[in-house]
Design an enzyme around this catalytic site. Structure first.
Site, mmCIF file in Angstrom:
data_model
loop_
_atom_site.group_PDB
_atom_site.id
_atom_site.type_symbol
_atom_site.label_atom_id
_atom_site.label_comp_id
_atom_site.label_asym_id
_atom_site.label_seq_id
_atom_site.Cartn_x
_atom_site.Cartn_y
_atom_site.Cartn_z
ATOM 1 N N HIS A 14 -9.439 -6.579 6.092
ATOM 2 C CA HIS A 14 -8.179 -6.559 5.341
ATOM 3 C C HIS A 14 -7.294 -5.487 5.954
ATOM 4 C CE1 HIS A 14 -5.137 -6.698 2.374
ATOM 5 N NE2 HIS A 14 -5.383 -5.477 1.932
ATOM 6 N N GLU B 65 -1.020 -12.925 -5.414
ATOM 7 C CA GLU B 65 -0.570 -12.050 -6.489
ATOM 8 C C GLU B 65 0.921 -12.239 -6.737
ATOM 9 O OE1 GLU B 65 -2.317 -8.380 -4.077
ATOM 10 O OE2 GLU B 65 -0.657 -7.740 -5.340
ATOM 11 N N SER C 140 -7.718 -5.157 -4.404
ATOM 12 C CA SER C 140 -7.696 -4.026 -5.333
ATOM 13 C C SER C 140 -8.225 -4.440 -6.682
ATOM 14 C CB SER C 140 -6.264 -3.507 -5.472
ATOM 15 O OG SER C 140 -5.885 -2.846 -4.301
ATOM 16 N N LYS D 165 -3.653 1.731 10.326
ATOM 17 C CA LYS D 165 -4.649 2.814 10.318
ATOM 18 C C LYS D 165 -5.940 2.442 9.616
ATOM 19 C CE LYS D 165 -2.240 7.154 10.215
ATOM 20 N NZ LYS D 165 -1.699 8.125 9.309
ATOM 21 N N THR E 23 -6.406 5.104 -3.582
ATOM 22 C CA THR E 23 -6.542 3.781 -2.980
ATOM 23 C C THR E 23 -7.292 3.823 -1.653
ATOM 24 O OG1 THR E 23 -4.440 3.970 -1.797
ATOM 25 C CG2 THR E 23 -4.356 3.006 -3.995
ATOM 26 N N CYS F 27 -5.508 -8.655 -3.171
ATOM 27 C CA CYS F 27 -5.502 -9.137 -1.801
ATOM 28 C C CYS F 27 -6.709 -9.980 -1.435
ATOM 29 C CB CYS F 27 -5.387 -7.961 -0.822
ATOM 30 S SG CYS F 27 -3.850 -7.059 -1.014
ATOM 31 N N ARG G 25 -3.587 8.456 -3.387
ATOM 32 C CA ARG G 25 -4.748 8.731 -2.520
ATOM 33 C C ARG G 25 -6.018 8.047 -3.032
ATOM 34 N NH1 ARG G 25 -4.790 12.052 1.458
ATOM 35 N NH2 ARG G 25 -6.996 12.525 1.145
ATOM 36 N N THR H 45 5.245 -2.057 4.076
ATOM 37 C CA THR H 45 4.222 -3.010 4.511
ATOM 38 C C THR H 45 4.103 -4.271 3.666
ATOM 39 O OG1 THR H 45 2.622 -1.671 3.270
ATOM 40 C CG2 THR H 45 2.758 -1.286 5.643
ATOM 41 N N ASN I 234 1.645 -6.325 5.641
ATOM 42 C CA ASN I 234 0.480 -6.689 4.852
ATOM 43 C C ASN I 234 0.801 -7.924 4.032
ATOM 44 O OD1 ASN I 234 -1.688 -6.890 3.117
ATOM 45 N ND2 ASN I 234 -1.332 -4.928 2.086
#
Lengths: 359, 392
Positions: free
Chosen positions: A247, A92, A309, A252, A214, A124, A212, A165, A279
């Protein structure tokens, strides 16, 4: 989601068995600690969602990094670059909007000119989409070898939560006939919906995201749907795998989704690199896979589920072969790249990543 | 407010209730949530058709770019052509809509009225949602200065800690009781109790207030149908629940215009007047559905209702006092903290939950022998306060 979706033939199987013939990672050396980001934006140094993230240097971009990863993959494959029939880069952060990264990478590694080289984009999972296409090119007998790369220098918006990240790095894979492979690719399935959780318009410098939104409707829904569908269709359970790579936008999410799917922490720990490098977006699941391949033993079954995404997930089931331990030392291990680190401060990072307005 | 209305004994009864689960309903629209609650209430009332729909909603105009809900929601629930209009009082909109329905039936002008609260908070994400929420404050003097409801509560909480020097740990009791009750409410946003020690380690939400001190904003819809006994259809067989007290009071909009920032007069007066109308004292109620938007709101609501003296409300943060078996049960289905705070809909969730308590249909959340309940909805920093007394 339609309840009447036809589930026949949804798992992709090529006409001939294929596998990973060569693989290689590349992670730039610079590291920006999370404490530096919070020092600047919150007024005090406090830990972020990952310890630090990898940052590309002044003279690096997706093309230069892809070349290095591609060279590592070629070294492990033992093939001549002229045998490649595709050099596909998924990212990307392609340096050009029009002019594929792959043409330059192919030329640099000596793979030109009898090749395909278009750019790939699906956030991603751009790299794993290229990987599936490589499976198709080889699996259909159209070619014997195809290279798929996932690589990014992710655009991190200053002061945004994702700045902690969004990092740089990725990996290259050469897909070829299963007989020559370091791992076979036994099954592949993709699950894609129109879910706008994270996006960037053509002239925007930084992406936007749905906060949120996501989480559950995006990352978790697609990874869980894709992985459980594939496992169900192939009659596989979490215990059948030695390793699982998901991924990894932070620490978390992959830990939680692994638990949700029934995997144990030991199964994901070798392939979970985000705590140390952040990331790497289109490189994330793929570079996690390279770290697993660096330690896997013949016979080990490996699950890989990417997430992009927009949104979707690609799932792969791999089995390590006898040739893996023999050929993997032909290039730097992923942990070697992780250990090679030069810490930088936020000012240096802002300069390196072009965040300082020059006019 | 006519004095005679304050004293009039009413035979306004709750004929039907309906609710959707409270949560982040990414895949459900404002109109879908509302229709679900409306149809559930109609079904619960054995098919009573309302003549008017009072809609409690705070953010649709901003978050969903949708006004004119009176026309939209009536049509969408198959009630084309009935009277419908939105009532807005920030996050007391639901309570205010309930009051309008109560007045309509009480006055005799309407036979069957429905009050519905609906909020689709997740139609907006990110910093924009903060600025929309801040509309409940003074636009010129509070939100223009960067204050948000959460930050203002944080400042006030700081003041409370300074003035009264309470035991900071004691505030854990309020979310703990809420979460314990939320565990057994299938419609609650959070159906988990708080594990030992999490309050102490919780991250900051707004300096001094932590994550467990703040109720989650959410989506949801809840509805009640009010009527008189003579209007009930054949086959209606629910336990009779009456609305016997109702009061809405406004205070200054801004905290800085009040002589005592920690004494919420509108909250106090609305309870006093609703109870007077019902012929009871606040201490006579069997449970109190309070507006625990933050732990500060919980404490100041208890003080305003007279359950504790000024500056001592924090001492009630104990399941022995406010648990289901306590002296004054609060948040019996999880309250704003655990059931969730769908803003304009919250006041109607309180009404639905109170009705279920008084019908004896609260299951594991039942307050034993509940006969009288008090519900109170606050708009902003109790700039608007609306209280109702319900009885079996």
């Amino acid at each position: 989601m339609s309840e009447t979706m036809n589930n026949e033939g949804i798992v992709n199987k090529p006409a001939r068995p294929v596998g990973i013939v060569g693989y290689g990672a590349y992670i730039p050396r610079y590291r920006l600690p999370g404490t530096e980001i919070s020092r600047i934006w919150n007024g005090e140094a406090s830990p972020g969602p990952v310890k630090e993230k990898a940052v590309a240097g002044l003279d690096e971009d997706v093309i230069t990094m892809s070349i290095e990863a591609a060279r590592n993959a070629l070294a492990r494959s033992g093939i001549s670059p002229t045998q490649l029939r595709a050099v596909w880069v998924g990212s990307e952060s392609h340096p050009y909007a029009v002019k594929p990264s792959g043409t330059i990478v192919a030329e640099a590694i000596g793979a030109s000119a009898h090749i395909q080289a278009a750019d790939w984009e699906f956030a991603c999972k751009a790299g794993t989409e290229a990987f599936v296409a490589a499976m198709g090119l080889v699996g259909s007998h159209m070619a014997n070898y195809a290279m798929a790369i996932g690589m990014d220098t992710a655009q991190a918006k200053p002061g945004d939560a994702l700045e902690y990240t969004a990092s740089c790095g990725g990996a290259a894979f050469i897909v070829g006939p299963a007989e020559e492979a370091l791992t076979t690719i036994d099954a592949q399935y993709s699950f894609v919906t129109d879910t706008p959780d994270f996006w960037r318009r053509a002239h925007q410098k930084y992406p936007e995201h749905g906060q949120r939104f996501t989480g559950e409707p995006a990352y978790f829904n697609h990874i869980v749907s894709a992985t459980s569908t594939l496992m169900q269709n192939e009659d596989l359970a979490p215990e059948d795998f030695r390793f699982a790579v998901f991924h990894q936008p932070n620490e978390k999410f992959p830990s939680r989704v692994a638990k949700q799917l029934g995997f144990k922490p030991e199964q994901i720990e070798d392939g979970l690199l985000s705590p140390l490098i952040g990331n790497t977006y289109a490189g994330a699941a793929l570079v996690g896979l390279t770290a697993v391949l660096d330690v896997a033993s013949p016979g080990d079954r490996i699950l890989v589920t990417s997430y992009g995404s927009g949104a979707g997930s690609d799932v792969f089931v791999l089995t390590a072969q006898a040739a893996l331990p023999e050929r993997r030392d032909a290039a730097l291990h992923t942990q070697d790249y992780i250990a090679r680190r030069t810490e930088i401060d936020y000012a240096t990072y802002a300069r390196f990543r072009g965040k300082i307005a020059m006019k | 407010m006519s004095a005679s209305m304050d004293n009039l004994y009413s035979d306004v009864i709750i004929a039907g209730v309906g609710q959707t689960p409270v949560g982040e309903h990414w895949d459900r629209s404002l109109r879908e949530l509302a229709a679900n609650a409306i149809l559930a209430a109609v079904k619960d009332s054995a098919g009573l058709k309302p003549q008017v729909l009072y809609i409690g909603n705070f953010l649709a105009v901003s978050a969903s770019r949708q006004a004119n809900l009176g026309a939209l929601l009536t049509e969408d629930a198959g009630l084309n052509g009935i009277e419908g209009v939105t009532i807005e009082a920030a996050d007391a909109s639901g309570g205010a809509a309930l009051r309008m329905a109560y007045l309509a039936v009480l006055s005799g002008a309407v036979d069957v009225a429905m009050a519905i609260g609906v909020e689709k908070f997740t139609d907006v994400i990110g910093p924009e949602s903060e600025s929309f929420l801040s509309q409940m404050l003074d636009a010129d003097y509070e939100s223009a200065q960067g204050l948000t409801p959460l930050s203002l509560a944080g400042l006030l909480f700081h003041r409370y800690l300074h003035d009264y020097a309470p035991d900071r740990k004691a505030f854990a009791g309020f979310p703990e009781v809420a979460h314990a009750n939320g565990e057994t409410n299938v419609n609650a946003m959070f159906q988990q109790g708080m594990r030992e020690g999490v309050y102490k380690k919780a991250a900051e939400a707004a300096e001094v207030l932590n994550l467990f001190d703040v109720a989650p904003y959410a989506d949801g819809a809840a509805a009640v149908i009010l009527t008189r006994q003579d209007q009930l259809p054949d086959g209606w067989d629910r336990p009779l629940v009456r609305v016997i007290g109702s009061s809405l009071v406004t205070d200054t909009l801004s905290i800085h215009d009040r002589p005592l920032p920690l004494v919420w007069d509108a909250a106090r007066l609305s309870i006093e007047r609703a109870c007077r109308g019902a012929g009871i004292m606040p201490k006579d109620v069997d449970f109190f559905e309070y507006h625990d938007a933050t732990s500060l709101h919980a404490v100041l609501s208890l003080e305003a209702a007279g359950f504790a003296s000024q500056g001592q409300g924090w001492m009630l943060g104990n399941p022995d006092v406010i648990g289901l078996d306590g002296q004054i049960p609060v948040a019996t289905f999880g309250g704003l903290k655990a059931r969730g705070h769908p803003l304009g809909a919250t006041g109607l969730y309180q009404a639905v939950e109170a009705a279920m308590q008084l019908r004896g249909e609260a299951g594991k959340n039942q307050v034993a022998g509940a006969k009288v309940g008090l519900i109170q909805s606050l708009g902003g920093m109790a700039s608007t306060a609306v209280a109702h007394v319900l009885s079996r």
